[in-house]
Design a protein around this motif. Structure first.
Motif, mmCIF file in Angstrom:
data_model
loop_
_atom_site.group_PDB
_atom_site.id
_atom_site.type_symbol
_atom_site.label_atom_id
_atom_site.label_comp_id
_atom_site.label_asym_id
_atom_site.label_seq_id
_atom_site.Cartn_x
_atom_site.Cartn_y
_atom_site.Cartn_z
ATOM 1 N N PHE A 187 -3.043 13.594 -5.480
ATOM 2 C CA PHE A 187 -1.655 13.495 -5.017
ATOM 3 C C PHE A 187 -1.097 14.893 -4.738
ATOM 4 O O PHE A 187 -0.377 15.109 -3.756
ATOM 5 N N ILE A 188 -1.423 15.830 -5.613
ATOM 6 C CA ILE A 188 -0.934 17.202 -5.452
ATOM 7 C C ILE A 188 -1.497 17.814 -4.167
ATOM 8 O O ILE A 188 -0.784 18.475 -3.399
ATOM 9 N N LEU A 189 -2.793 17.592 -3.916
ATOM 10 C CA LEU A 189 -3.406 18.086 -2.689
ATOM 11 C C LEU A 189 -2.724 17.492 -1.465
ATOM 12 O O LEU A 189 -2.396 18.219 -0.507
ATOM 13 N N THR B 118 2.369 11.417 1.252
ATOM 14 C CA THR B 118 2.015 11.435 -0.162
ATOM 15 C C THR B 118 2.837 10.435 -0.961
ATOM 16 O O THR B 118 2.308 9.742 -1.836
ATOM 17 N N LEU B 119 4.135 10.351 -0.665
ATOM 18 C CA LEU B 119 4.992 9.424 -1.408
ATOM 19 C C LEU B 119 4.527 7.978 -1.240
ATOM 20 O O LEU B 119 4.485 7.209 -2.215
ATOM 21 N N PHE B 120 4.172 7.617 -0.013
ATOM 22 C CA PHE B 120 3.708 6.251 0.200
ATOM 23 C C PHE B 120 2.301 6.036 -0.356
ATOM 24 O O PHE B 120 1.953 4.922 -0.746
ATOM 25 N N THR B 121 1.497 7.101 -0.412
ATOM 26 C CA THR B 121 0.192 6.990 -1.053
ATOM 27 C C THR B 121 0.352 6.776 -2.550
ATOM 28 O O THR B 121 -0.329 5.933 -3.156
ATOM 29 N N ILE B 122 1.263 7.539 -3.169
ATOM 30 C CA ILE B 122 1.556 7.340 -4.591
ATOM 31 C C ILE B 122 2.053 5.918 -4.827
ATOM 32 O O ILE B 122 1.656 5.257 -5.797
ATOM 33 N N LEU B 123 2.906 5.439 -3.923
ATOM 34 C CA LEU B 123 3.418 4.077 -4.048
ATOM 35 C C LEU B 123 2.290 3.060 -3.983
ATOM 36 O O LEU B 123 2.222 2.136 -4.810
ATOM 37 N N SER B 124 1.380 3.225 -3.020
ATOM 38 C CA SER B 124 0.297 2.255 -2.871
ATOM 39 C C SER B 124 -0.642 2.267 -4.070
ATOM 40 O O SER B 124 -1.077 1.207 -4.549
ATOM 41 N N VAL B 125 -0.961 3.468 -4.584
ATOM 42 C CA VAL B 125 -1.842 3.561 -5.754
ATOM 43 C C VAL B 125 -1.142 3.014 -6.992
ATOM 44 O O VAL B 125 -1.762 2.342 -7.832
ATOM 45 N N THR B 126 0.163 3.284 -7.124
ATOM 46 C CA THR B 126 0.928 2.763 -8.264
ATOM 47 C C THR B 126 0.984 1.243 -8.235
ATOM 48 O O THR B 126 0.750 0.585 -9.261
ATOM 49 N N ILE B 127 1.283 0.690 -7.081
ATOM 50 C CA ILE B 127 1.318 -0.770 -6.955
ATOM 51 C C ILE B 127 -0.055 -1.360 -7.239
ATOM 52 O O ILE B 127 -0.184 -2.387 -7.917
ATOM 53 N N SER B 128 -1.102 -0.694 -6.740
ATOM 54 C CA SER B 128 -2.459 -1.161 -6.992
ATOM 55 C C SER B 128 -2.772 -1.177 -8.490
ATOM 56 O O SER B 128 -3.340 -2.142 -9.013
ATOM 57 N N MET C 165 -4.368 2.307 5.939
ATOM 58 C CA MET C 165 -4.545 3.514 6.734
ATOM 59 C C MET C 165 -4.021 3.328 8.149
ATOM 60 O O MET C 165 -3.522 4.259 8.772
ATOM 61 N N ARG C 166 -4.123 2.125 8.677
ATOM 62 C CA ARG C 166 -3.601 1.847 10.020
ATOM 63 C C ARG C 166 -2.088 2.030 10.073
ATOM 64 O O ARG C 166 -1.529 2.374 11.119
ATOM 65 N N ASN C 167 -1.417 1.825 8.949
ATOM 66 C CA ASN C 167 0.028 1.984 8.877
ATOM 67 C C ASN C 167 0.437 3.336 8.292
ATOM 68 O O ASN C 167 1.579 3.512 7.868
ATOM 69 N N GLY C 168 -0.509 4.279 8.260
ATOM 70 C CA GLY C 168 -0.185 5.631 7.819
ATOM 71 C C GLY C 168 -0.091 5.786 6.318
ATOM 72 O O GLY C 168 0.523 6.730 5.828
ATOM 73 N N VAL C 169 -0.706 4.880 5.574
ATOM 74 C CA VAL C 169 -0.688 4.942 4.112
ATOM 75 C C VAL C 169 -2.123 5.045 3.615
ATOM 76 O O VAL C 169 -2.962 4.224 3.973
ATOM 77 N N SER C 170 -2.399 6.055 2.818
ATOM 78 C CA SER C 170 -3.732 6.197 2.253
ATOM 79 C C SER C 170 -3.855 5.356 0.993
ATOM 80 O O SER C 170 -2.887 5.139 0.266
ATOM 81 N N SER C 171 -5.067 4.894 0.744
ATOM 82 C CA SER C 171 -5.333 4.169 -0.502
ATOM 83 C C SER C 171 -5.627 5.123 -1.639
ATOM 84 O O SER C 171 -5.978 4.699 -2.739
ATOM 85 N N GLY C 172 -5.463 6.415 -1.381
ATOM 86 C CA GLY C 172 -5.665 7.408 -2.423
ATOM 87 C C GLY C 172 -7.134 7.776 -2.566
ATOM 88 O O GLY C 172 -7.982 7.421 -1.748
ATOM 89 N N GLY C 173 -7.424 8.507 -3.629
ATOM 90 C CA GLY C 173 -8.805 8.828 -3.935
ATOM 91 C C GLY C 173 -9.495 9.650 -2.864
ATOM 92 O O GLY C 173 -8.961 10.621 -2.331
ATOM 93 N N LEU C 174 -10.708 9.232 -2.529
ATOM 94 C CA LEU C 174 -11.531 9.963 -1.581
ATOM 95 C C LEU C 174 -10.921 9.980 -0.185
ATOM 96 O O LEU C 174 -11.211 10.875 0.613
ATOM 97 N N ASP C 175 -10.065 9.010 0.128
ATOM 98 C CA ASP C 175 -9.405 8.980 1.431
ATOM 99 C C ASP C 175 -8.581 10.248 1.663
ATOM 100 O O ASP C 175 -8.517 10.763 2.783
#
Length: 294
Positions: free
Chosen positions: A80-82, A92-102, A137-147
């Motif tokens: 997330f920091i990277l 990043t905010l939406f990536t954090i959101l997606s990982v948190t929801i997951s 990813m199609r909607n501009g949100v990463s699933s986090g991690g290696l992505d």
């Protein structure tokens, strides 16, 4: 004032779209993990598979029970920091959101196996997860991690980083084979392959296409395309039609497959008589604007 209001509506729509994609990914990834992968002893790709290995090692070797959702979230924190400093704050905010929801969904969705066949678990787990990752990813949100690592390297170099994913996932498969048996490793390899194919079929922003447009109305075409797509256009004057020997202008641009419907709509509006040629799956050297990074 009207432009500001329209921009505000577009921004709100974009936020709503990303929020929906985050929720969808969180639910889908939880179903893939708890309904198929965990019951079938199948290991996922990327950080999720790494977290599964850590979780199984802690529980079986050290007899320490830690929720796998916490393991996944903990591994993602430095990423997330990277992303915050290198890929953009909104991203990043939406990536954090997606990982948190997951992570929350993984805790909520019960680990109830629908079937005991590991092959079926590998197929459906991989397919369901691939759909979720591709949609996010199609909607501009990463699933986090290696992505995050892959997107960062692709943004900096413009090159595919599939080799990184292959190497990382190969390590997961080998570790799973040594620790928990080779049948699980082979089923996991098959599931990772299916997940990757499903992601590629849905996430089309990385697929570049070169577009050549032959038109009598170049400025109208340029204005219409650039009003709908953020793409540069090269103009070649002085072209001549071989049949009528009429004056033509050639426009050349590069888009992603995801943007093809927008281009088609723009061409119908600007010049529906233009000749449009599209070359698929081209390679780009240099900078290429990626809307998914904003």
């Amino acid at each position: 004032m009207n432009i500001q209001r329209n921009d505000g509506k577009i921004m709100q729509s974009d936020y709503a779209q990303k929020f929906s994609a985050s929720i969808t990914y969180g639910l889908v990834s939880a179903i893939a993990l708890n309904v198929f992968w965990q019951p079938g002893n199948i290991y996922a790709s990327g950080i999720t598979g790494f977290a599964q290995l850590i979780d199984n090692f802690l529980s079986h070797m050290l007899h320490i029970n830690v929720p796998i959702s916490m393991v996944i979230y903990g591994i993602n924190i430095p990423l997330f920091i990277l992303a915050w400093f290198k890929l953009g704050r909104k991203f990043t905010l939406f990536t954090i959101l997606s990982v948190t929801i997951s992570a929350v969904m993984i805790q909520i969705v019960p680990e109830v196996p629908l079937i005991n066949d590991p092959l079926i678990c590998a197929i459906f787990g991989g397919a369901i997860n691939g759909i979720g990752v591709g949609f996010a990813m199609r909607n501009g949100v990463s699933s986090g991690g290696l992505d995050i690592i892959s997107l960062y390297i692709r943004k900096k170099t413009g090159k595919s980083v599939g080799s990184i994913s292959v190497l990382f996932n190969a390590c997961i498969i080998l570790a799973a084979g040594f620790l928990f048996g080779w049948p699980h490793a082979f089923y996991s390899m098959f599931s990772i392959f299916i997940s990757g194919k499903m992601t590629d079929s849905i996430y089309t922003r990385q697929q570049k296409m070169q577009v050549m447009i032959v038109t009598r109305h170049p400025q109208r075409v340029i204005d219409t395309i650039q009003a709908q797509l953020r793409r540069g256009i090269t103009i070649i004057h002085g072209a001549e039609g071989a049949y009528r020997h009429d004056s033509q202008t050639i426009l050349i641009t590069v888009i992603t497959r995801y943007e093809l419907p927008q281009l088609s709509k723009a061409m119908k509006q600007a010049d529906d008589q233009a000749f449009v040629s599209i070359a698929d799956n081209i390679k780009i050297l240099g900078n290429f604007y990626d809307p998914g990074m904003e």
